[in-house]
Enzyme design. Structure first.
Site: not given
Length: 753
Positions: A12, A629, A632
């Site tokens: 994002d 993390e 990912n």
């Protein structure tokens, strides 16, 4: 292929790229060579889009839901059958029996899903933005009338709540932070953990999990008591200062120190540092979005910016977009009747993000001449997610019988994962638009293959937050039979008799229509990359009911909530009930040798003085969810070998002293349990993790594991952090309906094997 501009959506952060075809491979580099915001994920375009596990053809369920058996069908057959079943549900139960969960960022379209739902008459739209920025925008709106954005170019003081930025996590903001620090900006970090970002800080406040709101109230207390606020701005631009001063008077640094577990002198000093800055910023971070005190914390942050005079200086407050057709205008909220709006699930109990709150701004829109109903960050007119899932399970207050999940792994995107699985199993129709056979897709009747960000043209941003339009160009044609979300929505609309809502042949024609008022075509915008979308005249000042910054929010008051921020100690009623019901022997056994370990008792009380005393020894740890993390993006990218090698297993972060106390070993598997649920994680000793607390990762499932209910939805039912947290009324921020995932929920950790 010539070099094209596009926006990466492998997370994002939304980094701007230039991508070219070099010997058949797509190669990415930063759009601006002087601003190298690019993480390693951006280089995986081909690996992702051509992955052998990607769904590239429509699939129809065979056998029982969750059986893991599928057959390939054509788009025509899939859409025809979905439309027939949707029509049956709507005709039998009403349009409100359709609910949709989506993430606009992931499929690239804002407004079109709401346009179809508004045309059909369904108010039950949800998105995980309820837990992440979308909810923040609504609290900002209640104070300022819009969402403030940090102006990094002028910042001389940065206050971070829980963020840890790096070249792999929001690299653009990491570069902006480094640039600000290079100019001599002060950095204040509020975070229980000693992160890499915290190590850069001038001041690090290692508060107790979930006590952020108490800290900010104390900062406001100091700033008012010592006269450090901007008197002119407060007098001319703010409402409610006197009652605010009364509210924070008891929140001395000493009181906050007792609650937060940090030194009162440090609280006082950092309040002065912030107030004495010329251009301080508090950048957005998800930490404030997932607490039981979320509304209070975000509101207090907004107040802090305002009373120190930073709004309009270092905290930009964009005007509402006007000119090119916004996502909100495209959504056409005028189509849905007052009667159907009144059926929106959760609006009675948790109204701040619903149509009920949007109605409080009707006079503002009239005063400012806004020709549409703004849907800020896609969360100004949304239903409450937990209420939707509850209605799907129970039919209370009315049945919800059809569910569409568009580009978001719904099962793992909210609290109470168990309840969401139950909700999907109770549906007459479940449709999923996806790239992978996710845990959510495994419970669908139809899985529709979606294009990915490098295969689509996008007119951004896909949610309204600032008056700017951006273009992102397709780099490749979609793999297999993958299609865009616009194709799916417009084709369903046509089959449901609502085709007139989507007269555009394809998305590029839609984009040209949206840009026409600006005298632009999408092709022209592609060359530019972005353009301003105009501003409305600032008649009446701030876009609040009073036209001023509302330090005491009239919107919150009118919705039945405290108009001012406060702090309430989080409670885990589930743990308390389990403790009360458990025999003394069971509690002692669960605690092991800790029952007689006075040193551990002292540590637990210091880490969580009030909650620890109530929860007792059965669940002695405070748990914090949402560990992001770098390898990912939420529940995605675990299919990528190069990324999975960096994070091969889901890990619980545990202080080494607690690892030793529990008889655990690094790399061993353990069970983490709350009163609500249980997950299995690998133990990772971490000095940065405060003693007496646990941190668990977000969104773990294993694509390589067996799908379907028998396989635990590819291990989602074994590792998903949503299993640990309830969405019961006692564990949500009442105004927002947002679940508390960060501070106050208790856990225990047990060895496995």
């Amino acid at each position: 292929m010539r070099e094209k501009l596009c926006t990466c959506v492998f997370c994002d952060g939304g980094c701007a790229l230039r991508v070219a075809d070099e010997d058949g491979q797509l190669r990415a580099r930063p759009a601006d060579p002087g601003f190298p915001a690019l993480c390693s994920k951006a280089h995986l375009i081909d690996e992702y889009r051509l992955h052998p596990d990607r769904i590239t053809h429509p699939l129809r369920r065979v056998g029982e839901r969750g059986s893991g058996r599928w057959e390939r069908v054509s788009w025509e057959v899939a859409l025809d059958e979905i439309a027939v079943k949707l029509r049956q549900v709507i005709d039998t139960w009403g349009p409100e029996a359709l609910a949709v969960s989506e993430m606009p960022l992931n499929h690239g379209f804002g407004g079109i899903t709401r346009r179809l739902m508004n045309g059909l008459g369904s108010p039950n739209y949800i998105t995980a933005l309820q837990l992440c920025m979308g909810n923040t925008a609504q609290v900002h709106r209640a104070v300022y009338g819009g969402f403030t954005l940090a102006n990094w170019d002028v910042a001389d003081c940065v206050v971070y709540f829980g963020q840890d930025r790096s070249p792999e996590k929001w690299p653009a903001e990491h570069l902006r932070l480094r640039a600000a620090l290079g100019r001599g900006a002060k950095l204040v970090v509020v975070d229980p953990r000693e992160t890499d970002t915290a190590r850069l800080a001038d001041f690090h406040l290692r508060i107790r999990y979930g006590t952020d709101a108490a800290l900010v109230l104390a900062w406001i207390h100091v700033i008012i008591a010592e006269g450090l606020f901007d008197e002119r701005f407060v007098e001319e631009q703010c409402e409610g200062f006197a009652v605010l001063a009364d509210r924070v008077r008891p929140w001395t640094p000493e009181r906050a120190a007792d609650v937060c577990g940090v030194d009162a002198a440090l609280i006082r000093e950092t309040a002065r540092v912030y107030a004495s800055a010329r251009a301080a910023v508090i950048p957005w971070g998800a930490t404030a979005d997932m607490q039981v005190n979320s509304t209070a914390l975000i509101q207090a942050q907004c107040i802090l910016r305002a009373i120190c005079g930073f709004v309009g200086v270092s905290e930009t407050l964009p005007a509402l977009a006007h000119g090119g057709v916004t996502n909100s205008e495209l959504a056409a909220f005028e189509l849905i009747s007052p009667g159907q709006r009144a059926k929106q699930l959760g609006a009675d109990a948790h109204p701040l993000l619903t149509f009920a709150a949007s109605a409080r701004y009707a006079g503002v829109r009239e005063r400012l001449g806004v020709p549409y109903e703004p849907d800020l960050m896609a969360m100004s007119c949304a239903a409450d997610a937990a209420s939707v899932f509850r209605a799907m399970c129970t039919g209370d207050p009315y049945p919800v019988r059809a569910f569409i999940s568009a580009a978001n792994n719904t099962v793992m995107s909210y609290a109470n994962q168990q309840g969401i699985v139950e909700a999907l199993l109770a549906q007459e129709l479940v449709v999923v638009f996806e790239h992978w056979m996710t845990p959510t897709a495994q419970l669908a009747d139809y899985v529709l293959p979606g294009d990915m960000w490098a295969e689509r043209d996008v007119l951004g941003k896909p949610f309204d937050v600032a008056p700017v339009l951006t273009a992102s160009s397709a780099l490749r044609v979609p793999a297999g039979e993958c299609r865009s979300w616009y194709f799916v929505v417009s084709e369903l609309a046509r089959r449901l008799g609502a085709g007139a809502l989507f007269p555009w042949r394809d998305e590029r024609e839609l984009y040209d229509w949206r840009l026409a008022p600006l005298g632009l075509t999408f092709a022209e915008l592609e060359e530019r990359g972005s353009c301003p979308n105009g501003t409305l005249p600032a008649r009446g000042g701030f876009a609040t009911p009073t036209g001023k910054v509302e330090l005491a929010s009239s919107v919150l008051r009118d919705l039945g909530f405290d108009p001012l921020p406060n702090y309430a100690e989080p409670r885990d009623l589930g743990a308390e009930a389990a403790e009360a019901a458990a025999p003394a022997s069971e509690s002692a056994a669960a605690a092991g040798d800790r029952a007689a370990d006075d040193a551990f008792a002292d540590e637990a009380a210091a880490a969580a003085p009030e909650v620890g005393q109530r929860a007792g020894r059965l669940y002695p740890y405070v748990i914090f969810a949402g560990l992001r993390e770098a390898a990912n993006y939420n529940t995605n990218l675990r299919q990528m070998p190069s990324l999975r090698a960096r994070e091969p297993e889901p890990c619980a972060l545990v202080n080494p002293a607690d690892v030793a106390r529990e008889g655990l070993a690094a790399g061993a598997w353990c069970a983490v349990e709350t009163a609500h649920g249980r997950v299995e994680l690998m133990v990772r000793p971490d000095e940065a993790q405060p003693a007496g607390t646990l941190r668990v990762p977000h969104g773990w499932w294993k694509p390589e594991r067996a799908p379907g209910l028998a396989g635990g939805l590819s291990a989602a039912n074994l590792h998903g952090d949503g299993l640990l947290f309830p969405d019961d009324a006692w564990n949500v921020d009442a105004a927002q309906g947002l679940p508390n995932l960060r501070g106050g929920i208790r856990a225990r950790i047990l060895p496995l094997g």
